[in-house]
Enzyme design. Structure first.
Site, short mmCIF file in Angstrom:
data_model
loop_
_atom_site.label_atom_id
_atom_site.label_comp_id
_atom_site.label_asym_id
_atom_site.label_seq_id
_atom_site.Cartn_x
_atom_site.Cartn_y
_atom_site.Cartn_z
N HIS A 264 0.83 -1.19 0.00
CA HIS A 264 0.00 0.00 0.00
C HIS A 264 0.88 1.25 0.00
CE1 HIS A 264 -3.90 -1.99 1.70
NE2 HIS A 264 -3.41 -2.62 0.65
N GLU A 266 0.58 3.76 1.93
CA GLU A 266 0.90 4.08 3.33
C GLU A 266 2.06 3.24 3.83
OE1 GLU A 266 -3.61 4.42 2.71
OE2 GLU A 266 -1.96 3.14 2.09
N CYS A 282 -2.26 -1.66 6.53
CA CYS A 282 -1.59 -0.37 6.71
C CYS A 282 -2.22 0.46 7.82
CB CYS A 282 -1.60 0.39 5.39
SG CYS A 282 -3.24 0.73 4.74
#
Length: 346
Positions: A264, A266, A282
């Site tokens: 991801h 993040e 995440c």
């Protein structure tokens, strides 16, 4: 604020300028000998003279409809308080406005064919069917280099804000201009949220995930700590090149996550910051890393779960939508308007 308005014939440029003058106290400005329909404007000899006056009085608000060349636009865009507004509309509606304007000024109205030719000449500096370039004021035939300089269409593509004016009454146009909030200071200098959101959008352009593009910015005390975007891990084949079978098989959101090879945005931002923690997704990693607030723009399929986890951890979650920079009106927005020709804008 200094707003320059450009656009097609009878699209409503002067009407919007009048609205800025009457509602927001803008001062209209114009260059010598230019059409100044219904505006009692201050006149200047050159764009440089006009810009000098605006600069000396930068605390006030000004508007001009005399944006007809790249030279003029580049002259005004030197200043951080300049905003270019482009206005367009359906050709048939604009022709009706032209007829109304000619009647108002006691001028001979053009035929629809003549209006179309003049529209093409103004927007593109070229007309059909001969495909010949039109001539400029000095009588010289315009070549391909001149097109980028003189074409109104080219200037419109550079606008900070574009309005498609399909309204059939002044009342509907004015109501929408109020909602559009043209004078929002964020259009000149973005807030911190908008600034970081745009950086996130830029980071998302590096994404190689077949599902969707996502960008992330980690910020502390208004300082960027790290950036990230979603995609396969370093050294692996990119997702958009077949690197992740799950994403390329178009598996539904939230399913078979254990087989996904994409990180991801993040997660990549946290890894870039050097504070990655082990967790299930995440959101948990954001919590474990000490993030105190998450600001997002677009929603996603697992938002309810994410919201619950972040709320439980005491992390603030809020949505931020940057000011709209392009306005396209839906048919339902203008078909209910009053179609009185005398009320249609020029």
């Amino acid at each position: 604020m200094f707003i320059g308005i450009t656009g097609s014939i009878c699209s409503g440029k002067h009407t919007i300028a009048e609205w800025l003058v009457s509602v927001h106290g803008f001062t209209p400005l114009t260059l010598r000998d230019n059409d100044n329909y219904r505006l009692d404007a201050l006149h200047f000899e050159t764009p440089s003279d006009l810009l000098e006056y605006v600069t000396k009085n930068w605390i006030d608000n000004f508007v001009t409809c005399d944006i007809d060349s790249l030279y003029v636009l580049e002259t005004y865009r030197k200043r951080p308080f300049f905003l270019l507004l482009a206005v367009d509309g359906p050709l048939t509606i604009r022709y009706q406005r032209c007829l109304a304007r000619c009647q108002d000024l006691s001028h001979q109205p053009p035929t629809l064919e003549r209006f179309i030719i003049e529209n093409d000449e103004r927007l593109f500096k070229i007309v059909a069917p001969t495909n010949e370039f039109v001539r400029n004021d000095q009588g010289h035939t315009l070549n391909s280099d001149d097109f980028s300089i003189s074409s109104i269409y080219n200037l419109m593509t550079m606008a900070d804000l574009t309005i498609v004016n399909s309204f059939l009454s002044l009342q509907l146009l004015y109501a929408h201009l109020h909602g559009l909030n043209i004078t929002n200071s964020e259009r000149l200098r973005p807030s911190w949220d908008t600034y970081f959101m745009h950086l996130s959008d830029l980071a998302a352009l590096r994404s190689n995930c077949m599902k969707r593009r996502v960008g992330c910015i980690l910020v502390k005390d208004f300082r960027v700590i790290a950036t990230g975007y979603n995609g396969t891990a370093r050294g692996l084949k990119n997702c958009n090149q077949g690197g992740c079978e799950r994403c390329n098989d178009a598996v539904s959101c939230g399913k078979e996550l254990d087989t996904c090879l994409c990180l991801h945005a993040e997660e990549n931002a946290l890894l870039e910051a050097g504070r990655e923690r082990i967790g299930q997704g995440c959101s948990v990693k954001l919590i474990q890393s000490g993030v105190t607030e998450v600001v997002y723009y677009k929603t996603y399929g697992m938002d309810s779960w994410t919201s619950r986890i972040l709320k439980e951890a005491g992390i603030k979650l809020r949505q931020h939508s940057p000011p709209t920079m392009r306005l396209v009106l839906q048919k339902s927005d203008y078909m209910s308007g009053i179609a009185n020709i005398s009320d249609i804008m020029m």
